[in-house]
Design an enzyme around this catalytic site. Structure first.
Site, PDB file in Angstrom:
ATOM      1  N   GLU A  90      51.706 -17.080 -12.670  1.00 63.81           N
ATOM      2  CA  GLU A  90      50.783 -17.712 -11.582  1.00 63.81           C
ATOM      3  C   GLU A  90      50.837 -19.016 -10.443  1.00 63.81           C
ATOM      4  OE1 GLU A  90      47.088 -15.805 -13.375  1.00 63.81           O
ATOM      5  OE2 GLU A  90      47.861 -16.995 -14.892  1.00 63.81           O
ATOM      6  N   ARG A 116      45.902 -11.507 -23.034  1.00 64.49           N
ATOM      7  CA  ARG A 116      45.783 -12.538 -22.473  1.00 64.49           C
ATOM      8  C   ARG A 116      45.166 -13.864 -23.139  1.00 64.49           C
ATOM      9  NH1 ARG A 116      44.363 -13.697 -16.386  1.00 64.49           N
ATOM     10  NH2 ARG A 116      42.477 -13.902 -16.745  1.00 64.49           N
ATOM     11  N   ARG A 154      40.678 -18.870  -3.848  1.00 60.55           N
ATOM     12  CA  ARG A 154      40.198 -17.213  -3.769  1.00 60.55           C
ATOM     13  C   ARG A 154      39.209 -17.088  -3.570  1.00 60.55           C
ATOM     14  NH1 ARG A 154      42.756 -16.046  -9.898  1.00 60.55           N
ATOM     15  NH2 ARG A 154      41.834 -14.589  -9.967  1.00 60.55           N
ATOM     16  N   ASN A 207      47.414 -12.775  -7.616  1.00 62.63           N
ATOM     17  CA  ASN A 207      45.553 -13.436  -7.194  1.00 62.63           C
ATOM     18  C   ASN A 207      46.704 -15.240  -7.468  1.00 62.63           C
ATOM     19  OD1 ASN A 207      45.174 -10.998  -7.531  1.00 62.63           O
ATOM     20  ND2 ASN A 207      43.980 -11.525  -9.537  1.00 62.63           N
ATOM     21  N   ASP A 208      46.236 -15.569  -8.096  1.00 63.53           N
ATOM     22  CA  ASP A 208      46.498 -17.094  -8.534  1.00 63.53           C
ATOM     23  C   ASP A 208      47.469 -17.495  -7.963  1.00 63.53           C
ATOM     24  OD1 ASP A 208      44.286 -17.762  -9.488  1.00 63.53           O
ATOM     25  OD2 ASP A 208      44.639 -17.415 -11.466  1.00 63.53           O
ATOM     26  N   CYS A 234      50.297  -8.365 -13.150  1.00 61.25           N
ATOM     27  CA  CYS A 234      48.805  -8.170 -13.049  1.00 61.25           C
ATOM     28  C   CYS A 234      48.128  -8.287 -12.806  1.00 61.25           C
ATOM     29  CB  CYS A 234      48.639  -7.952 -14.446  1.00 61.25           C
ATOM     30  SG  CYS A 234      48.594  -9.806 -14.945  1.00 61.25           S
ATOM     31  N   ARG A 265      41.713  -9.063 -20.387  1.00 61.70           N
ATOM     32  CA  ARG A 265      41.113 -10.706 -19.777  1.00 61.70           C
ATOM     33  C   ARG A 265      39.675 -11.080 -20.981  1.00 61.70           C
ATOM     34  NH1 ARG A 265      41.638  -9.147 -14.486  1.00 61.70           N
ATOM     35  NH2 ARG A 265      42.799  -9.882 -12.745  1.00 61.70           N
ATOM     36  N   HIS A 306      37.222 -13.415  -8.989  1.00 61.12           N
ATOM     37  CA  HIS A 306      36.683 -13.022 -10.075  1.00 61.12           C
ATOM     38  C   HIS A 306      35.760 -12.034 -10.126  1.00 61.12           C
ATOM     39  CE1 HIS A 306      39.155 -15.287 -11.847  1.00 61.12           C
ATOM     40  NE2 HIS A 306      40.143 -14.682 -12.462  1.00 61.12           N
TER      41      HIS A 306
HETATM   42  C1  PEP Z   1      46.289 -13.455 -11.829  1.00 62.39           C
HETATM   43  O1  PEP Z   1      45.819 -14.721 -10.786  1.00 62.39           O
HETATM   44  O2  PEP Z   1      46.445 -12.783 -10.832  1.00 62.39           O
HETATM   45  C2  PEP Z   1      45.005 -12.686 -12.687  1.00 62.39           C
HETATM   46  C3  PEP Z   1      46.162 -11.429 -13.123  1.00 62.39           C
HETATM   47  O3  PEP Z   1      44.282 -12.844 -13.518  1.00 62.39           O
HETATM   48  P1  PEP Z   1      42.876 -12.936 -12.886  1.00 62.39           P
HETATM   49  O4  PEP Z   1      42.516 -12.573 -12.292  1.00 62.39           O
HETATM   50  O5  PEP Z   1      42.232 -13.546 -14.040  1.00 62.39           O
HETATM   51  O6  PEP Z   1      43.553 -15.094 -12.784  1.00 62.39           O
HETATM   52 MG    MG Z   2      44.921 -15.640 -12.772  1.00 57.27          MG
END
Ligand code: PEP
Ligand code: MG
Length: 575
Positions: free
Chosen positions: A436, A338, A470, A459-460, A507, A302, A195
Site C-alpha cells: 500500500e 491484520r 484520503r 486505498n492507501d 483488499c 482490521r 476510514h
Molecule cells: C487499504 O489501504 O486499501 C486498506 C485495505 O487498508 P485500510 O483501508 O484499512 O488502510
Molecule cells: Mg491501508
C-alpha cells in the site's frame, strides 16, 4: 422549504427518514469585532446560551433517569455541567468579549483552546482525554449561539428511520453509531476512502460525505431523502418526489432479493476460471454476516478496531477471544488477521502526540515496532488463536526490508515465548504484507523473498501514489483509481506476484466496487476481499465475465494514458 444538497456518495442505496444532528465536531465559527455599545448585549447573548445549555444538560439527565439509566452517562453529563460552569470557560469568555471586543462565538472558542491546552499538559491519560468533553460542551454552546435548535433529549426514532447528520465522524464515532439503527449517514467532511466512509459502507446503508454545509442547513427532524448512488440529499421533499423515491427504493429492494439467490453459487467466470471471494471485517461478530453472504474466508480483519473507543488497551486474553471467535466462526476457512493499523485517523484515546502529517507518521507497523510490548501482546494472541494452515498474519504499511526483518524477528520472539510455556500454535503460520506504499510496490521482490503472500491496499496505495489525503474532502475529487499510474502499478504487482507464485489479493475498496471487477480480473487477479454486503454484486460480475476478452481489453487500457480514453475503454469492458 425543499432544497437539494450535494456531496460524494460513498455507499449506495436510498434512505428516507428524519434528520438527527450529531454533536461531534466543532462548528464553523464567525469572527468579528464589536462596537463598544454592543458589548453588553453580546455578553447577555452568551449568558443566555450558557443557561440554555445548562437546561439541556439537566433535561438529558432527567430523560436518562427514565431510560437506560447508565451510571457512566450520568457521570459524563455531570462532568459537562462542571465544565460549562468552570469560570475558566464561561467567566473568562464573558471578560474576553469586553476586553477584546469580540463576538461570543470567538470568545468561547478562544477559551476552549486555553482549557484544552491545559488538559494536554496533564500526564494522566484519562484526565488528558477530558479535553474532548471540553470541546463537546463548547460545541453545544456554539450551536445555540449559531441559531441551531438545542440538544434536548434526542428525539431519535427507534424504527431505524433516523438519518445521522454530522459535521465529521471519526471511525471510532461510526463504530459507536453501529449500535443505533440509522438508515443513512451524512457528513460535511471526509473523502470516499476515509476510514469513516469505509465503516459506514460496511453497514450497508446509504452514506454521503463531503457535503460541506449539511450540518448548518439541515435541522433536527427535517424530512430527508438520501440518494447514496448519486450523492444527493433532498431536504423536505414534496409528495411527488417522495413517491418517486419510494418507488426507486422498492426497485432496489427487489434487485437485492434477486442477488441473494447467487450467494451459494461458486464465483467462476464463463470460461471456467475460479475466483476467491473473501470478506473484510472490523469486529469479530461480523463473521456471521461474512458467512451469510457466502465469503470463502476472511481476507482482512482490521484488528485495530478492537483498540478504539476505550481508555485501556485490549489484553492478550481479550484479543485471543476476539481472534478465536473469527477463526472458529469461519469453520475451517482461511482467516487473515491484520496487525493493528493504528495512527493517522484511527487513534488510541490515550494518544497524546499530534503529528503534522499523520498519514506519513507513526502509523501501522511503524507504531507496532515502536511499541514492542503492545505488538507482542497482539502477536501472542493471534498465534494462540491460529489453526494450522488457516490463520494468517498480515502486516500493514511495510515499506522496507528492515521493517520486514524486524517484524519477522518479533513474530519469532512471540513464538518462542509460547513454546517456553508449552502453548500450541501454528508453527508455520503464513505472514504476508499489505502492498500500500509505492515503495513496496516498486521493490516487490524484496518483500516476496521474505514473506508468504501479498494483499494490495488500494486505498492507501492511491493516497500515497497520487499524494491525496484520503480523509480530506477538499481533494476527494482527485482520488482516482483509474489514474494510469495506479493501473500500471496494480498490473505490475499482480503480474510479478503471479510469476513468482506468491498469492496476491486486493483488499482495498477497489475490490468491492463492481466497476473495477473486470479490470482487476483482466490484470490477473483471482482473490478479492471486500465487505460482505458487496460480495454478491462482484460475484454477479464475475459470473458474466469471459477472461480472454477481458484480458485483451485490459491490455489496451494499460497502454492508454488519456483519462477520457481510459474511461471509454473501461465502459466497453463493463458493457
Ligand atoms: C487499504 O489501504 O486499501 C486498506 C485495505 O487498508 P485500510 O483501508 O484499512 O488502510
Ligand atoms: Mg491501508
Amino acid at each position: 422549504m425543499s432544497f437539494i444538497l450535494y456531496g460524494v456518495g460513498v455507499s449506495d442505496g436510498i434512505a428516507i427518514g428524519h434528520a438527527h444532528l450529531a454533536s461531534s465536531a466543532v462548528l464553523n465559527v464567525p469572527h468579528y469585532l464589536l462596537p463598544k455599545n454592543r458589548i453588553e448585549a453580546e455578553q447577555a447573548r452568551l449568558r443566555n446560551a450558557l443557561s440554555i445549555v445548562r437546561r439541556e444538560l439537566e433535561a438529558l439527565k432527567i430523560a436518562d433517569g427514565q431510560g437506560s439509566g447508565l451510571a457512566e452517562f450520568l457521570v459524563f453529563l455531570e462532568l459537562h455541567q462542571m465544565i460549562l460552569d468552570d469560570p475558566m470557560l464561561s467567566q473568562a469568555a464573558l471578560e474576553m468579549i469586553e476586553q477584546a471586543q469580540c463576538n461570543a462565538e470567538w470568545a468561547i472558542t478562544q477559551q476552549m483552546e486555553v482549557l484544552i491546552s491545559r488538559f494536554e499538559e496533564i500526564e494522566d491519560a484519562y484526565l488528558r482525554e477530558r479535553k474532548t468533553d471540553v470541546a463537546q460542551v463548547v460545541e453545544r454552546v456554539l450551536k445555540v449561539l449559531l441559531g441551531h435548535p438545542g440538544y434536548t433529549p434526542p428525539p431519535l426514532k427507534h424504527d431505524g428511520s433516523s438519518i445521522l447528520v454530522a459535521h465529521d465522524l471519526s471511525p471510532a464515532d461510526v463504530m459507536q453509531y453501529k449500535q443505533h439503527q440509522f438508515s443513512a449517514f451524512l457528513t460535511d467532511m471526509g473523502g470516499p476512502t476515509s476510514h469513516t466512509a469505509i465503516v459506514a459502507r460496511s453497514l450497508n446503508i446509504p452514506s454521503i460525505v463531503a457535503m460541506q454545509h449539511a450540518q448548518q442547513l439541515i435541522y433536527e427532524n427535517d424530512n430527508l431523502i438520501v440518494d447514496g448512488n448519486h450523492g444527493i440529499v433532498i431536504v423536505n421533499p414534496d409528495k411527488y418526489i417522495l413517491a418517486e423515491y419510494r418507488l426507486k427504493q422498492s426497485q432496489l429492494e427487489l434487485e437485492k432479493r434477486k442477488l441473494w439467490r447467487i450467494r451459494s453459487v461458486k464465483a467462476i467466470t464463463l470460461d471456467g476460471a475460479a475466483v476467491e471471494l473473501l470478506a473484510n471485517i472490523e469486529l469479530p461478530q461480523e463473521v456471521e454476516q461474512a458467512r451469510e453472504y457466502g465469503a470463502m474466508g476472511i481476507g482482512l480483519f482490521r484488528s485495530e478496531f478492537l483498540f478504539l473507543n476505550r481508555d485501556d488497551l485490549p489484553g492478550e486474553e481479550e484479543q485471543f477471544e476476539a481472534y478465536s471467535t473469527v477463526v472458529n466462526g469461519m469453520r475451517g476457512q482461511p482467516v487473515v488477521i491484520r496487525t493493528f493499523d493504528l495512527g493517522a485517523d484511527k487513534n488510541l484515546r490515550s494518544a497524546y502526540r499530534t503529528t503534522l502529517n499523520p498519514a506519513l507518521g507513526l502509523r501501522a507497523i511503524r507504531m507496532s515496532l515502536a511499541e514492542p510490548g503492545m505488538f507482542m501482546v497482539q502477536l501472542r494472541a493471534i498465534l494462540r488463536a491460529s489453526v494450522p494452515g488457516k490463520t494468517r498474519i498480515l502486516i500493514p504499511m511495510l515499506s522496507s526490508s528492515r521493517e520486514v526483518d524486524q517484524t519477522l524477528q518479533m513474530i519469532e520472539f512471540a513464538k518462542q515465548s509460547l513454546r517456553d510455556e508449552n502453548r500450541s500454535f501454528d508453527e508455520h503460520i503464513k505472514v504476508g504484507c499489505m502492498v500500500e506504499i509505492p515503495a513496496a510496490a516498486l521493490s516487490l521482490e524484496l518483500f516476496m523473498r521474505r514473506l508468504d503472500f501479498l494483499s494490495i491496499g488500494t486505498n492507501d496505495l492511491i493516497q500515497y501514489t497520487l499524494a491525496i489525503d484520503r480523509t480530506d474532502e477538499a481533494v476527494a475529487h482527485l482520488f482516482d483509481p483509474l489514474h494510469p499510474a495506479i493501473l500500471r502499478l496494480l498490473a505490475q504487482i499482480i503480474q510479478s506476484a503471479g510469476k513468482a507464485g506468491v498469492p496476491v489479493s486486493v483488499c482495498g475498496e477497489m475490490a468491492g466496487d463492481s466497476k473495477y471487477t473486470r479490470l482487476l480480473l483482466g490484470m490477473g487477479l483471482r482473490q478479492f476481499s471486500m465487505y460482505p454486503t458487496q460480495l454478491l454484486t462482484v460475484k454477479r460480475e464475475i459470473l458474466g465475465s469471459h477472461l480472454p476478452d477481458i484480458t485483451r481489453l485490459t491490455q489496451k487500457i494499460l497502454k492508454a494514458d488519456e483519462p477520457e480514453k481510459i474511461q471509454e475503454l473501461v465502459q466497453k469492458l463493463n458493457s
